[in-house]
Design a protein around this motif. Structure first.
Motif, PDB file in Angstrom:
ATOM      1  N   ARG A   1       2.503 -57.504 -29.576  1.00 29.45           N
ATOM      2  CA  ARG A   1       3.291 -57.231 -30.704  1.00 29.45           C
ATOM      3  C   ARG A   1       2.310 -57.324 -31.563  1.00 29.45           C
ATOM      4  O   ARG A   1       1.864 -58.268 -32.197  1.00 29.45           O
ATOM      5  CB  ARG A   1       5.021 -58.026 -30.871  1.00 29.45           C
ATOM      6  CG  ARG A   1       5.553 -57.773 -29.608  1.00 29.45           C
ATOM      7  CD  ARG A   1       6.456 -57.990 -29.852  1.00 29.45           C
ATOM      8  NE  ARG A   1       7.407 -59.470 -30.027  1.00 29.45           N
ATOM      9  CZ  ARG A   1       6.813 -60.465 -29.597  1.00 29.45           C
ATOM     10  NH1 ARG A   1       7.525 -60.770 -28.159  1.00 29.45           N
ATOM     11  NH2 ARG A   1       7.357 -61.824 -30.087  1.00 29.45           N
ATOM     12  N   GLU A   2       2.703 -56.437 -33.184  1.00 29.45           N
ATOM     13  CA  GLU A   2       1.969 -56.217 -34.238  1.00 29.45           C
ATOM     14  C   GLU A   2       2.872 -57.661 -35.064  1.00 29.45           C
ATOM     15  O   GLU A   2       3.668 -57.849 -35.267  1.00 29.45           O
ATOM     16  CB  GLU A   2       2.551 -55.162 -34.679  1.00 29.45           C
ATOM     17  CG  GLU A   2       1.232 -54.906 -35.997  1.00 29.45           C
ATOM     18  CD  GLU A   2       1.707 -53.928 -37.018  1.00 29.45           C
ATOM     19  OE1 GLU A   2       1.035 -53.499 -37.918  1.00 29.45           O
ATOM     20  OE2 GLU A   2       1.734 -52.779 -36.017  1.00 29.45           O
ATOM     21  N   ILE A   3       1.847 -58.444 -36.230  1.00 27.59           N
ATOM     22  CA  ILE A   3       1.691 -59.386 -36.426  1.00 27.59           C
ATOM     23  C   ILE A   3       1.913 -58.407 -37.840  1.00 27.59           C
ATOM     24  O   ILE A   3       1.588 -58.436 -38.653  1.00 27.59           O
ATOM     25  CB  ILE A   3       1.075 -60.391 -36.469  1.00 27.59           C
ATOM     26  CG1 ILE A   3       0.433 -61.347 -35.441  1.00 27.59           C
ATOM     27  CG2 ILE A   3       1.754 -61.525 -37.625  1.00 27.59           C
ATOM     28  CD1 ILE A   3      -1.039 -62.008 -35.347  1.00 27.59           C
ATOM     29  N   SER A   4       3.015 -59.145 -38.878  1.00 29.69           N
ATOM     30  CA  SER A   4       3.710 -58.685 -40.396  1.00 29.69           C
ATOM     31  C   SER A   4       3.705 -59.920 -41.209  1.00 29.69           C
ATOM     32  O   SER A   4       4.023 -60.782 -40.475  1.00 29.69           O
ATOM     33  CB  SER A   4       4.974 -58.504 -40.423  1.00 29.69           C
ATOM     34  OG  SER A   4       4.941 -58.392 -41.145  1.00 29.69           O
ATOM     35  N   LEU A   5       2.548 -59.840 -42.267  1.00 33.67           N
ATOM     36  CA  LEU A   5       2.410 -60.853 -42.863  1.00 33.67           C
ATOM     37  C   LEU A   5       2.874 -61.004 -44.232  1.00 33.67           C
ATOM     38  O   LEU A   5       2.781 -59.727 -45.075  1.00 33.67           O
ATOM     39  CB  LEU A   5       0.856 -61.183 -42.816  1.00 33.67           C
ATOM     40  CG  LEU A   5      -0.122 -61.640 -41.622  1.00 33.67           C
ATOM     41  CD1 LEU A   5      -1.275 -61.088 -41.989  1.00 33.67           C
ATOM     42  CD2 LEU A   5      -0.035 -63.015 -41.352  1.00 33.67           C
ATOM     43  N   TYR A   6       3.423 -62.169 -45.309  1.00 34.28           N
ATOM     44  CA  TYR A   6       3.288 -62.244 -46.637  1.00 34.28           C
ATOM     45  C   TYR A   6       2.623 -63.355 -46.705  1.00 34.28           C
ATOM     46  O   TYR A   6       2.525 -64.442 -46.036  1.00 34.28           O
ATOM     47  CB  TYR A   6       5.112 -62.455 -46.032  1.00 34.28           C
ATOM     48  CG  TYR A   6       6.008 -61.186 -45.261  1.00 34.28           C
ATOM     49  CD1 TYR A   6       6.939 -60.555 -46.508  1.00 34.28           C
ATOM     50  CD2 TYR A   6       6.755 -60.554 -44.102  1.00 34.28           C
ATOM     51  CE1 TYR A   6       7.520 -59.457 -46.187  1.00 34.28           C
ATOM     52  CE2 TYR A   6       7.074 -60.191 -43.719  1.00 34.28           C
ATOM     53  CZ  TYR A   6       7.135 -59.449 -44.456  1.00 34.28           C
ATOM     54  OH  TYR A   6       8.567 -58.230 -44.230  1.00 34.28           O
ATOM     55  N   GLY A   7       2.856 -62.954 -48.413  1.00 41.30           N
ATOM     56  CA  GLY A   7       1.983 -64.157 -48.809  1.00 41.30           C
ATOM     57  C   GLY A   7       2.287 -64.030 -50.485  1.00 41.30           C
ATOM     58  O   GLY A   7       2.180 -62.643 -51.281  1.00 41.30           O
ATOM     59  N   ARG A   8       1.823 -64.362 -51.277  1.00 43.05           N
ATOM     60  CA  ARG A   8       1.343 -64.559 -52.961  1.00 43.05           C
ATOM     61  C   ARG A   8       0.705 -63.945 -53.042  1.00 43.05           C
ATOM     62  O   ARG A   8      -0.517 -64.120 -52.085  1.00 43.05           O
ATOM     63  CB  ARG A   8       0.986 -65.957 -53.395  1.00 43.05           C
ATOM     64  CG  ARG A   8       2.463 -67.216 -53.258  1.00 43.05           C
ATOM     65  CD  ARG A   8       3.586 -66.619 -53.741  1.00 43.05           C
ATOM     66  NE  ARG A   8       3.738 -66.743 -54.677  1.00 43.05           N
ATOM     67  CZ  ARG A   8       3.837 -67.020 -56.200  1.00 43.05           C
ATOM     68  NH1 ARG A   8       4.253 -68.510 -55.312  1.00 43.05           N
ATOM     69  NH2 ARG A   8       4.066 -66.743 -57.490  1.00 43.05           N
ATOM     70  N   ASP A   9       0.695 -62.968 -54.359  1.00 40.44           N
ATOM     71  CA  ASP A   9       0.233 -62.511 -55.059  1.00 40.44           C
ATOM     72  C   ASP A   9      -1.260 -62.938 -55.335  1.00 40.44           C
ATOM     73  O   ASP A   9      -1.480 -64.453 -55.430  1.00 40.44           O
ATOM     74  CB  ASP A   9       0.134 -61.096 -55.406  1.00 40.44           C
ATOM     75  CG  ASP A   9       1.628 -61.633 -56.717  1.00 40.44           C
ATOM     76  OD1 ASP A   9       0.736 -63.145 -57.338  1.00 40.44           O
ATOM     77  OD2 ASP A   9       2.301 -61.047 -57.850  1.00 40.44           O
ATOM     78  N   SER A  10      -2.106 -61.974 -56.140  1.00 39.20           N
ATOM     79  CA  SER A  10      -3.490 -62.930 -56.539  1.00 39.20           C
ATOM     80  C   SER A  10      -2.741 -63.423 -58.157  1.00 39.20           C
ATOM     81  O   SER A  10      -4.345 -64.415 -58.805  1.00 39.20           O
ATOM     82  CB  SER A  10      -4.192 -61.730 -56.687  1.00 39.20           C
ATOM     83  OG  SER A  10      -3.720 -60.924 -57.472  1.00 39.20           O
ATOM     84  N   ALA A  11      -2.196 -62.761 -58.712  1.00 35.28           N
ATOM     85  CA  ALA A  11      -1.626 -63.884 -59.748  1.00 35.28           C
ATOM     86  C   ALA A  11      -1.240 -65.431 -59.883  1.00 35.28           C
ATOM     87  O   ALA A  11      -1.204 -66.543 -60.580  1.00 35.28           O
ATOM     88  CB  ALA A  11      -0.492 -63.691 -60.185  1.00 35.28           C
ATOM     89  N   SER A  12      -1.068 -66.047 -58.237  1.00 40.27           N
ATOM     90  CA  SER A  12      -0.525 -67.177 -58.087  1.00 40.27           C
ATOM     91  C   SER A  12      -1.537 -68.470 -57.991  1.00 40.27           C
ATOM     92  O   SER A  12      -2.485 -68.189 -57.142  1.00 40.27           O
ATOM     93  CB  SER A  12       0.390 -66.909 -57.078  1.00 40.27           C
ATOM     94  OG  SER A  12       0.208 -68.129 -56.092  1.00 40.27           O
ATOM     95  N   GLY A  13      -2.112 -69.385 -58.169  1.00 43.35           N
ATOM     96  CA  GLY A  13      -2.552 -70.568 -58.050  1.00 43.35           C
ATOM     97  C   GLY A  13      -2.243 -70.934 -56.367  1.00 43.35           C
ATOM     98  O   GLY A  13      -3.461 -71.396 -55.603  1.00 43.35           O
TER      99      GLY A  13
END
Length: 341
Positions: free
Chosen positions: A170-182
């Motif tokens: 099954r396909e994985i859906s990924l979430y994370g912080r953006d490039s402005a974030s430490g």
């Protein structure tokens, strides 16, 4: 021993990380809307502008609330533009204090020097970056190598079965912080050996609450963010154990603290434990109100009590710095104050 995130801990004026994320704007509004009608009067007056890390925001907001209660003519707007965006304001001289979930970069340091901004870096609190999943997600543990394969810039991993043939196709859906974030910078360096080395097809956001909502709504979702966000939403998420050749570890008071010990007596949460910082504009230390607020982080009500930075940490789901670090950073702050007075 540090208070567990699962215990209520010592309560001061607020109640939770979620409350501070919601109320941080109210702290800012209070700074712009006139006198607070509660708390204790003192000789201190004025406003201190704080910006930077969205992750560190609840901790500094909690310290600010306690300080404002004792000095009710002081206003401290605490904002969360992100570590990178906050540093842009800080090195332009627009803020007195900067929250940061990573250290200042060489480029940011050079820009500050070019702008005549001298600063003091102070370690204030510890954190672990959590790997969060849906409670019904198919995995409970990932190795550091699997995380690297999944998140690196040239990753060809699309499905759970790409990581392990025995896992669902099954396909994985990924979430994370953006490039402005430490948090983004720290995570990408710790897992992929270089800040900014990350695949481009994940759901990136400036708000970790968006990660929480995305992951909790999809059994095949995975995300990274400050561990406090998991502990504030643990009924809707599960923690993934990170196996750094240690059998798999989750972030707790003990495992995060061990990551900073030379000879830990048990498993440590590596490589995703980190120090987090406040940066103080040294020029602003000439102002009484800024000096006293910076001191307040490391001040104890009595010799046997924790410093305020330690006291509020469990309340907002962080990990207190050790006493030795409180003393070191307090001494460094006092030495800098003596230089500018």
């Amino acid at each position: 021993m540090m208070a567990s995130h699962r215990e209520s801990g010592e309560r001061t004026r607020g109640s939770s990380r979620r409350g501070f994320l919601f109320a941080a704007g109210s702290v800012g509004l209070a700074g712009l809307s006139g006198c607070i009608t509660r708390g204790e009067e003192s000789d201190l007056t004025g406003e201190i502008i704080v910006d930077g890390s969205n992750t560190v925001l609840p901790h500094t907001a909690a310290v600010a609330e306690e300080f404002q209660w004792r000095n009710n003519r002081v206003r401290i707007p605490v904002r969360g533009s992100g570590t990178g965006a906050g540093f842009q304001q800080f090195i332009a001289g627009e803020t007195a204090l900067q929250n940061a979930s990573r250290r200042i970069t060489d480029e940011e340091r050079a820009d500050a020097e070019a702008n005549g901004i001298e600063f003091l870096e102070l370690e204030a609190v510890l954190d672990g970056i959590a790997i969060m999943a849906h409670p019904d997600g198919p995995v409970d543990r990932l190795t550091v190598d699997q995380l690297h394969r999944l998140w690196r810039q040239d990753s060809d991993v699309e499905r759970w079965s790409d990581l392990d043939s025995e896992w669902p196709d099954r396909e994985i859906s990924l979430y994370g912080r953006d490039s402005a974030s430490g948090t983004y910078d720290y995570f990408t360096e710790a897992i992929n050996d270089e800040p900014g080395n990350i695949r481009r097809d994940y759901n990136e956001t400036a708000d970790t609450n968006v990660i929480v909502r995305g992951v909790s709504g999809n059994r095949d979702a995975l995300g990274f963010g400050g561990a406090g966000y998991f502990y504030e939403n643990e009924d809707d998420l599960k923690l993934i154990e990170v196996d750094d050749d240690n059998g798999g570890v989750i972030p707790t008071d003990e495992t995060v603290a061990r990551a900073f010990e030379d000879d830990p007596d048990g498993p440590a949460y590596t490589p995703l434990s980190r120090s987090m910082y406040i940066y103080v504009n040294v020029n602003d230390l000439e102002r009484d109100v800024v000096r006293e607020f910076a001191r307040f982080f490391f001040r104890r009500e009595d010799p046997d009590s924790p410093a305020w930075t330690q006291r509020v940490a469990p309340r907002v789901k962080f990990y207190p710095i050790p006493d030795s670090l409180v003393e070191r950073e307090s001494d460094r702050l006092e030495a800098k104050i003596e230089e500018v007075r």
